[in-house]
Design a protein around this motif. Sequence first.
Motif, PDB file in Angstrom:
ATOM      1  N   GLU A 136       0.870  -1.179   0.000  1.00 59.94           N
ATOM      2  CA  GLU A 136       0.000   0.000   0.000  1.00 59.94           C
ATOM      3  C   GLU A 136       0.907   1.230   0.000  1.00 59.94           C
ATOM      4  N   GLY A 137       1.280   1.684  -1.180  1.00 53.49           N
ATOM      5  CA  GLY A 137       2.261   2.749  -1.315  1.00 53.49           C
ATOM      6  C   GLY A 137       1.885   4.024  -0.585  1.00 53.49           C
ATOM      7  N   ALA A 138       0.601   4.290  -0.441  1.00 55.57           N
ATOM      8  CA  ALA A 138       0.168   5.523   0.230  1.00 55.57           C
ATOM      9  C   ALA A 138       0.560   5.539   1.694  1.00 55.57           C
ATOM     10  N   VAL A 139       0.814   4.357   2.261  1.00 57.45           N
ATOM     11  CA  VAL A 139       1.163   4.290   3.677  1.00 57.45           C
ATOM     12  C   VAL A 139       2.489   5.001   3.952  1.00 57.45           C
ATOM     13  N   LEU A 140       3.393   5.011   2.977  1.00 57.98           N
ATOM     14  CA  LEU A 140       4.692   5.632   3.175  1.00 57.98           C
ATOM     15  C   LEU A 140       4.566   7.117   3.483  1.00 57.98           C
ATOM     16  N   MET A 141       3.865   7.859   2.627  1.00 61.61           N
ATOM     17  CA  MET A 141       3.697   9.295   2.865  1.00 61.61           C
ATOM     18  C   MET A 141       2.811   9.549   4.076  1.00 61.61           C
ATOM     19  N   ALA A 142       1.759   8.722   4.212  1.00 62.68           N
ATOM     20  CA  ALA A 142       0.882   8.890   5.371  1.00 62.68           C
ATOM     21  C   ALA A 142       1.650   8.624   6.667  1.00 62.68           C
ATOM     22  N   LEU A 195       4.826   9.181   7.209  1.00 60.62           N
ATOM     23  CA  LEU A 195       5.645  10.350   7.506  1.00 60.62           C
ATOM     24  C   LEU A 195       4.806  11.477   8.104  1.00 60.62           C
ATOM     25  N   ARG A 196       3.560  11.633   7.600  1.00 59.77           N
ATOM     26  CA  ARG A 196       2.678  12.676   8.156  1.00 59.77           C
ATOM     27  C   ARG A 196       2.306  12.370   9.601  1.00 59.77           C
ATOM     28  N   VAL A 197       2.317  11.100   9.957  1.00 56.05           N
ATOM     29  CA  VAL A 197       2.032  10.727  11.347  1.00 56.05           C
ATOM     30  C   VAL A 197       3.300  10.783  12.188  1.00 56.05           C
TER      31      VAL A 197
END
Length: 526
Positions: A297-303, A305-307
């Motif tokens: 789930e590639g979106a987890v990487l940026m998400a 970092l936001r967390v």
Amino acid sequence: MNNVELFHYLLLLICGAGALTWLAERVAIPPAVVLLLGGCVIAVAGKRVPDMDPDLLLAAVLPPLLMSSSFYTAWKEFRQELTTIVSLVLGAVTFTTLAVAVCVRAFNPDLPWAACFTLGAIVSPPDAVAAKAILQRHPLPGRLVAVLEGESLVNDASGLLLYQMAVSAALTATITVASGTGLFFALTLIGVAVGLACGQAMCWVLPRLRDPMLGIVLTFVMAWASYGIAEAVHGSGVLSVVTCGLVLGIRQHRVFDAGMRIKAKATWEAIVFALDALVFILIGLTLHGILAHVNHEGAVLMAGLRVALPATAAAIAARLVWVFAAIWLPSRLRAGHVSSQPWSFGEAVVLGWAGMRGVVSLAAAIALPGNFPGRDLIVFSTFLLIIATLVVQGGSLAPLIRLLKLRPVARHTMSEHEARARTFGASLAALEEIGKRASDLERATIERLLAEYRIRVSANENAYTSGAERVEHRARFLRVELELVGVSRKTLLDLHRDGKVDDAVLHRIESELDLEELRLLRLLEP
């Protein structure tokens, strides 16, 4: 990967950890940081990295490390600073949990509040293993060391309570303030009770064992047993091990004989060194499993970092705020009304900055149920936060201590030389009484002992009353003795090589020379 391959893999990791520790010493970087980064490199580049079971990591590696830390905890200083330790264990952990939850929610409004509080609870308690690994290399005021070590040893109970409450709330289980308070006291009281029972049992058994090796093995077994028993009866395994270690540490001087104490210290130091190094490299290796989920789930990487970024900033800032608002400022305000020394600005800065997270936080994150909301985000951001605190805080701690010019505070107690003079003086007085009752045949032997003890008493009295010149004179005398030990050792080995001394005599005399060498080296330490 089968069991044999896993065993070989662990051996390679231990060898790699030793090499990285050696490298860290050469480049003056905290070994924990180098080991962690080394584990990350292996996790990213390695093709066959085994998944680490967090429960196994906690149950197998953590108990011996906690036992060792608590065994050598200065109990007197721990009791004196109990108010500050409780403030950090209860107040700072709760405040950090709230701060992280609010900050993460502000940057991630789609993340449920329960998930935010869970992350806050996971990262709120500093880690005992990380604190010891970083702090043991820096001489600090005794009070500061006592607080940091004491806090890191007992704060997991409050963090675990908040963690369990947040997980229950997220999974729609009902939990009230009353039930949460009951859970906290149950974890604490059961854990402490089991630890006391195990410690008392050890104090009864150890003096009755004739074989020192059996006693040493039993100390390791009890570290794991006290953790496992407490967990089995729904108590805090961490508090159980810590309590057991404190009991043994307080009573060690009467429970351990000299042989067991020397052998146990050497054995524990070697094994704890290996486990300490292994912990941080294993933390780095967990990145492999985390990245496997992130890649799906590639979106987890940026998400993530936001967390992770706001969570890290909040965790660091919250601890600093709590230390200055709840510990430093009140101590300054009470400075004229209480006998205790107020906290200095430098001590407060180091106390607030030394909040490294480690294996307990990572294990708690990985142990989250598979259906927990935002689980991948929490695990990934917890890992990033651990990296950040170990690298940023742990890596900058030594320069910060040097910048603040913190040094161990001279205490109003005897110096080492005065204490030696007193202890040898008591032996000398007893020897003189024995000499009065000795026969003429024994008198010559007594006189030799009297001469030796008079030299010891005089050397130590001169060292603490006559200043640095006498101290250096004593050191030169000790170095001559050390050189003589080397001459004796060479002669003994030459005799053995020529076949004039058998192996049994060699080992016995060599052991005596080793103890004498250790004694002299200890006396020469600054």
